[in-house]
Design a protein around this motif. Structure first.
Motif, PDB file in Angstrom:
ATOM      1  N   CYS A  66     -14.631  -4.419   2.515  1.00  0.00           N
ATOM      2  CA  CYS A  66     -13.759  -5.275   1.745  1.00  0.00           C
ATOM      3  C   CYS A  66     -14.517  -6.573   1.508  1.00  0.00           C
TER       4      CYS A  66
ATOM      5  N   LYS B 214     -13.777  -7.630   6.209  1.00  0.00           N
ATOM      6  CA  LYS B 214     -13.206  -6.418   6.746  1.00  0.00           C
ATOM      7  C   LYS B 214     -13.844  -5.106   6.334  1.00  0.00           C
TER       8      LYS B 214
ATOM      9  N   LYS C 208       0.812  -1.225   0.000  1.00  0.00           N
ATOM     10  CA  LYS C 208       0.000   0.000   0.000  1.00  0.00           C
ATOM     11  C   LYS C 208       0.840   1.266   0.000  1.00  0.00           C
TER      12      LYS C 208
ATOM     13  N   PRO D 280     -12.582  -2.642   4.095  1.00  0.00           N
ATOM     14  CA  PRO D 280     -12.819  -1.748   4.083  1.00  0.00           C
ATOM     15  C   PRO D 280     -11.837  -1.818   4.492  1.00  0.00           C
TER      16      PRO D 280
HETATM   17 MG   LIG Z   1      -8.514  -3.014   3.704  1.00  0.00          MG
END
Ligand SMILES: [Mg+2]
Ligand SMILES: Nc1ncnc2c1ncn2[C@@H]1O[C@H](COP(=O)(O)OP(=O)(O)O)[C@@H](O)[C@H]1O
Length: 377
Positions: free
Chosen positions: A282, A294, A235, A344
């Motif tokens: 998610c 999530k 990320k 998420p």
């Molecule tokens: Mg996530």
């Protein structure tokens, strides 16, 4: 219609006025820059207010600027991420319209176990999981089988998630749980690992929902012996992204798969809204059925037109969005709707935030947020 928008950003992420000679794609404030510039390009009047550990500036600024809406890009207060809901609570106390999740949703979505239980209640499939309290040792139920993934129960942005988070035996599991306890100081959640593709779907709307095209994070040059998951480095490290060919692009899926994925994203969205929890979820896609994982947080846009006088509260209409990430599994594994648990957002600093498309343009969350926002105003 042109709006007055007050962008609330972390004070160290206020983009400079003059960006000449700066590589914006590498800048820490790229998301803030994208949001602000896109809104300005759309003709809105944007003011930026940097905040760290003092909310006192918000009231006078909102007083003289009279924003139609606050574009809330604050994800923490004084560096404490769990305080984000308090910032939003303050905006509510001031009767200001804002983008993003309401305080209640932020609190509910922070807990990866609680939010899974809410989705499971709505019969949205989620991976099995167990929670290991701080200082305790993991005890696995019969439902859970290796490989498993170990995460912080509360942290987001993939904090504490690396290749070692996926564990294949009890020793690795115990070590990783201990790592989460000691390095992050939170309880750990141990989830059934869903092997598959990482897909994201944005959903926007109230009664009638707009679903965005399915987006995928691809790991083109990731060696086969690595798990294709959105770790902290995936990320946040642009170097790592380049090295492993990590990009986000429109997902190549057939119409049936696309339809199934978008439908589960909408169901998750409605389920979260119906509980009053605005989450970005998610969702992992297995061959048989999408599996919701999530929930993180949702962005809510309050976009109704107002006069220059202070806006009415509560706003008559709320636009919400959800970004769902899905996993398209190769082994047909799935978690059924009868799951006791689930997993998420995102933050909303989602993996897509720093990854780039094949055209080199940023495919990041902020870009979509600002695009969604501009669709609404
Ligand atoms: Mg996530
Ligand atoms: N149950 C799971 N199965 C497979 N991969 C997972 C699972 N849970 C998380 N991951 C991977 O870890 C990433 C981050 O997990 P997530 O639960 O979304 O935490 P965060 O709130 O930090 O984003 C996901 O995007 C995915 O790549």
């Amino acid at each position: 219609m042109k709006k007055r928008i007050l962008a609330l950003v972390h004070d160290h992420l206020v983009p400079p006025e003059d960006t000449t000679g700066i590589d914006i794609l590498e800048a820490e404030w790229k998301m803030e820059y994208d949001v602000i510039e896109t809104l300005r390009e759309r003709g809105h009047e944007v003011r930026v207010l940097g905040v760290h550990d003092d909310l006192a500036g918000i009231r006078p600024t909102a007083g003289f600027f009279e924003p139609h809406i606050i574009f809330n890009l604050m994800e923490a207060f004084a560096g404490v991420t769990t305080f984000d809901q308090n910032v939003v609570s303050y905006l509510e106390l001031l009767r200001l319209r804002y983008t993003g999740c309401n305080p209640r949703g932020l609190i509910l979505a922070r807990d990866k176990a609680l939010s899974k239980k809410l989705l499971a209640y709505h019969r949205i499939p989620v991976p099995d999981f167990t929670v290991v309290r701080y200082g305790h040792k993991p005890v696995l139920s019969k439902k859970l089988h290796f490989p498993l993934i170990v995460k912080s129960l509360f942290f987001e942005a993939s904090a504490g998630i690396s290749q070692a988070s996926v564990v294949e035996n009890v020793e690795q599991l115990a070590r990783r749980v201990q790592f989460i306890h000691e390095s992050l100081g939170t309880a750990a959640i141990v989830e059934q690992f869903i092997d598959g593709r990482e897909l994201y779907v944005g959903v926007l709307g109230n009664e009638r929902l707009d679903v965005f095209p399915v987006w995928e994070m691809s790991f083109a040059q990731m060696p086969d012996n690595r798990w294709r998951i959105a770790t902290e480095r995936v990320k946040w490290s642009t170097q790592y992204q380049k090295k492993h060919g990590i990009m986000t692009n429109a997902a190549k899926l057939d119409a049936t798969a696309t339809d199934g994925i978008q439908r589960i994203a909408k169901r998750a969205y409605r389920a979260s809204i119906s509980t009053g929890m605005r989450v970005s979820t998610c969702v992992w896609m297995t061959r048989d059925a999408p599996t919701c994982s999530k929930p993180t947080r949702t962005r809510t846009w309050r976009t109704e037109r107002t006069s220059r006088s202070r806006p009415k509260w509560p706003a008559p209409r709320t636009k919400s969005s959800l970004t769902a990430s899905l996993r398209w599994g190769s082994d047909g594994s799935r978690s059924g709707p009868d799951n006791e648990h689930q997993s998420p957002p995102s933050v909303i600093r989602t993996p897509a935030r720093t990854a780039r498309g094949s055209d080199g343009k940023p495919n990041d969350a902020s870009y979509f947020l600002s695009r969604m926002f501009s669709m609404l105003v």
